[in-house]
Design a protein around this motif. Structure first.
Motif, PDB file in Angstrom:
ATOM      1  N   GLY A   1      63.526  12.210   8.494  1.00 19.09           N
ATOM      2  CA  GLY A   1      64.701  12.332   7.644  1.00 19.09           C
ATOM      3  C   GLY A   1      64.483  13.204   6.425  1.00 19.09           C
ATOM      4  O   GLY A   1      65.422  13.475   5.682  1.00 19.09           O
ATOM      5  N   GLY A   2      63.254  13.658   6.215  1.00 15.47           N
ATOM      6  CA  GLY A   2      62.950  14.514   5.072  1.00 15.47           C
ATOM      7  C   GLY A   2      63.224  15.969   5.376  1.00 15.47           C
ATOM      8  O   GLY A   2      63.220  16.397   6.533  1.00 15.47           O
ATOM      9  N   GLY A   3      63.460  16.746   4.344  1.00 17.03           N
ATOM     10  CA  GLY A   3      63.697  18.167   4.489  1.00 17.03           C
ATOM     11  C   GLY A   3      62.401  18.928   4.691  1.00 17.03           C
ATOM     12  O   GLY A   3      61.375  18.591   4.103  1.00 17.03           O
ATOM     13  N   VAL A   4      62.456  19.953   5.546  1.00 18.65           N
ATOM     14  CA  VAL A   4      61.292  20.789   5.837  1.00 18.65           C
ATOM     15  C   VAL A   4      61.707  22.251   5.708  1.00 18.65           C
ATOM     16  O   VAL A   4      62.640  22.692   6.368  1.00 18.65           O
ATOM     17  CB  VAL A   4      60.765  20.524   7.266  1.00 18.65           C
ATOM     18  CG1 VAL A   4      59.604  21.458   7.588  1.00 18.65           C
ATOM     19  CG2 VAL A   4      60.346  19.069   7.431  1.00 18.65           C
ATOM     20  N   LEU A   5      60.998  22.973   4.854  1.00 20.32           N
ATOM     21  CA  LEU A   5      61.252  24.397   4.664  1.00 20.32           C
ATOM     22  C   LEU A   5      60.022  25.179   5.105  1.00 20.32           C
ATOM     23  O   LEU A   5      58.933  24.985   4.567  1.00 20.32           O
ATOM     24  CB  LEU A   5      61.561  24.696   3.194  1.00 20.32           C
ATOM     25  CG  LEU A   5      61.923  26.138   2.863  1.00 20.32           C
ATOM     26  CD1 LEU A   5      63.228  26.557   3.539  1.00 20.32           C
ATOM     27  CD2 LEU A   5      62.026  26.327   1.349  1.00 20.32           C
TER      28      LEU A   5
ATOM     29  N   GLY B   1      65.185  22.565   8.009  1.00 23.67           N
ATOM     30  CA  GLY B   1      65.706  21.519   8.874  1.00 23.67           C
ATOM     31  C   GLY B   1      65.311  20.150   8.371  1.00 23.67           C
ATOM     32  O   GLY B   1      64.560  20.006   7.410  1.00 23.67           O
ATOM     33  N   ILE B   2      65.834  19.143   9.052  1.00 25.44           N
ATOM     34  CA  ILE B   2      65.547  17.747   8.734  1.00 25.44           C
ATOM     35  C   ILE B   2      64.591  17.208   9.788  1.00 25.44           C
ATOM     36  O   ILE B   2      64.857  17.319  10.997  1.00 25.44           O
ATOM     37  CB  ILE B   2      66.848  16.910   8.691  1.00 25.44           C
ATOM     38  CG1 ILE B   2      67.812  17.458   7.635  1.00 25.44           C
ATOM     39  CG2 ILE B   2      66.531  15.439   8.451  1.00 25.44           C
ATOM     40  CD1 ILE B   2      67.346  17.336   6.199  1.00 25.44           C
ATOM     41  N   ALA B   3      63.477  16.647   9.363  1.00 25.66           N
ATOM     42  CA  ALA B   3      62.452  16.144  10.271  1.00 25.66           C
ATOM     43  C   ALA B   3      62.977  14.986  11.112  1.00 25.66           C
ATOM     44  O   ALA B   3      63.623  14.079  10.598  1.00 25.66           O
ATOM     45  CB  ALA B   3      61.224  15.699   9.487  1.00 25.66           C
TER      46      ALA B   3
ATOM     47  N   HIS C   1      71.225  12.862   2.083  1.00 20.66           N
ATOM     48  CA  HIS C   1      69.844  13.088   1.658  1.00 20.66           C
ATOM     49  C   HIS C   1      69.794  13.117   0.135  1.00 20.66           C
ATOM     50  O   HIS C   1      70.800  13.371  -0.527  1.00 20.66           O
ATOM     51  CB  HIS C   1      69.353  14.428   2.227  1.00 20.66           C
ATOM     52  CG  HIS C   1      67.885  14.636   2.096  1.00 20.66           C
ATOM     53  ND1 HIS C   1      67.288  15.025   0.928  1.00 20.66           N
ATOM     54  CD2 HIS C   1      66.885  14.516   3.010  1.00 20.66           C
ATOM     55  CE1 HIS C   1      65.984  15.142   1.116  1.00 20.66           C
ATOM     56  NE2 HIS C   1      65.713  14.838   2.373  1.00 20.66           N
ATOM     57  N   ALA C   2      68.603  12.924  -0.392  1.00 19.65           N
ATOM     58  CA  ALA C   2      68.395  12.960  -1.843  1.00 19.65           C
ATOM     59  C   ALA C   2      68.862  14.290  -2.422  1.00 19.65           C
ATOM     60  O   ALA C   2      68.684  15.349  -1.815  1.00 19.65           O
ATOM     61  CB  ALA C   2      66.927  12.732  -2.166  1.00 19.65           C
ATOM     62  N   LYS C   3      69.474  14.207  -3.608  1.00 19.56           N
ATOM     63  CA  LYS C   3      69.919  15.383  -4.343  1.00 19.56           C
ATOM     64  C   LYS C   3      69.423  15.285  -5.774  1.00 19.56           C
ATOM     65  O   LYS C   3      68.908  14.237  -6.178  1.00 19.56           O
ATOM     66  CB  LYS C   3      71.452  15.498  -4.322  1.00 19.56           C
ATOM     67  CG  LYS C   3      72.168  14.432  -5.138  1.00 19.56           C
ATOM     68  CD  LYS C   3      73.662  14.657  -5.104  1.00 19.56           C
ATOM     69  CE  LYS C   3      74.394  14.764  -6.386  1.00 19.56           C
ATOM     70  NZ  LYS C   3      73.886  14.313  -7.620  1.00 19.56           N
ATOM     71  N   THR C   4      69.575  16.343  -6.517  1.00 19.91           N
ATOM     72  CA  THR C   4      69.277  16.281  -7.946  1.00 19.91           C
ATOM     73  C   THR C   4      70.251  15.288  -8.568  1.00 19.91           C
ATOM     74  O   THR C   4      71.460  15.534  -8.597  1.00 19.91           O
ATOM     75  CB  THR C   4      69.418  17.670  -8.598  1.00 19.91           C
ATOM     76  OG1 THR C   4      68.522  18.570  -7.954  1.00 19.91           O
ATOM     77  CG2 THR C   4      69.121  17.610 -10.081  1.00 19.91           C
ATOM     78  N   SER C   5      69.747  14.168  -9.017  1.00 17.53           N
ATOM     79  CA  SER C   5      70.595  13.072  -9.487  1.00 17.53           C
ATOM     80  C   SER C   5      71.528  13.493 -10.615  1.00 17.53           C
ATOM     81  O   SER C   5      72.687  13.091 -10.650  1.00 17.53           O
ATOM     82  CB  SER C   5      69.735  11.893  -9.943  1.00 17.53           C
ATOM     83  OG  SER C   5      70.544  10.850 -10.410  1.00 17.53           O
TER      84      SER C   5
END
Length: 108
Positions: free
Chosen positions: A22-26, A32-34, A54-58
């Protein structure tokens, strides 16, 4: 057609860092999303399109739908800040400031 390989919705890459499902991969400019957990250097499948929460800059408000959304690879969150980040998505929902997560559609 002889040169067709795959749809490309899910591709296998080498994890550039430890990542949880579910984490981002660059990787370069490929984002993409793992689909599973991976240690740095291991292969991981990533979804290159679709809609995700997904998490964003709060401390950012996403006041309208359709904003350009970037991946902050240092903090591993989505952001509307373009500087030093990679364009990867559009938001599909308004998100308040503060809020921990946003809903995005990957550019694919």
């Amino acid at each position: 057609m002889k040169n067709y390989i795959q749809p490309g919705d899910t591709v296998t890459v080498t994890a550039p860092y430890d990542v949880a499902s579910g984490g981002g991969v660059l990787v370069g400019t490929l984002f993409g999303i793992a689909t599973g957990d991976a240690k740095s250097g291991d292969e991981v499948e990533i979804k290159t399109n679709g809609v995700y929460e997904h998490a964003k800059t709060s401390a950012q408000a996403w006041a309208t739908v359709g904003l350009a959304i970037y991946w902050d690879n240092t903090n591993k969150v989505f952001t509307t800040t373009a500087t030093d980040n990679t364009l990867v998505a559009k938001n599909l929902a308004v998100a308040a400031n503060p809020s921990p997560a946003g809903i995005v559609k990957l550019n694919g």
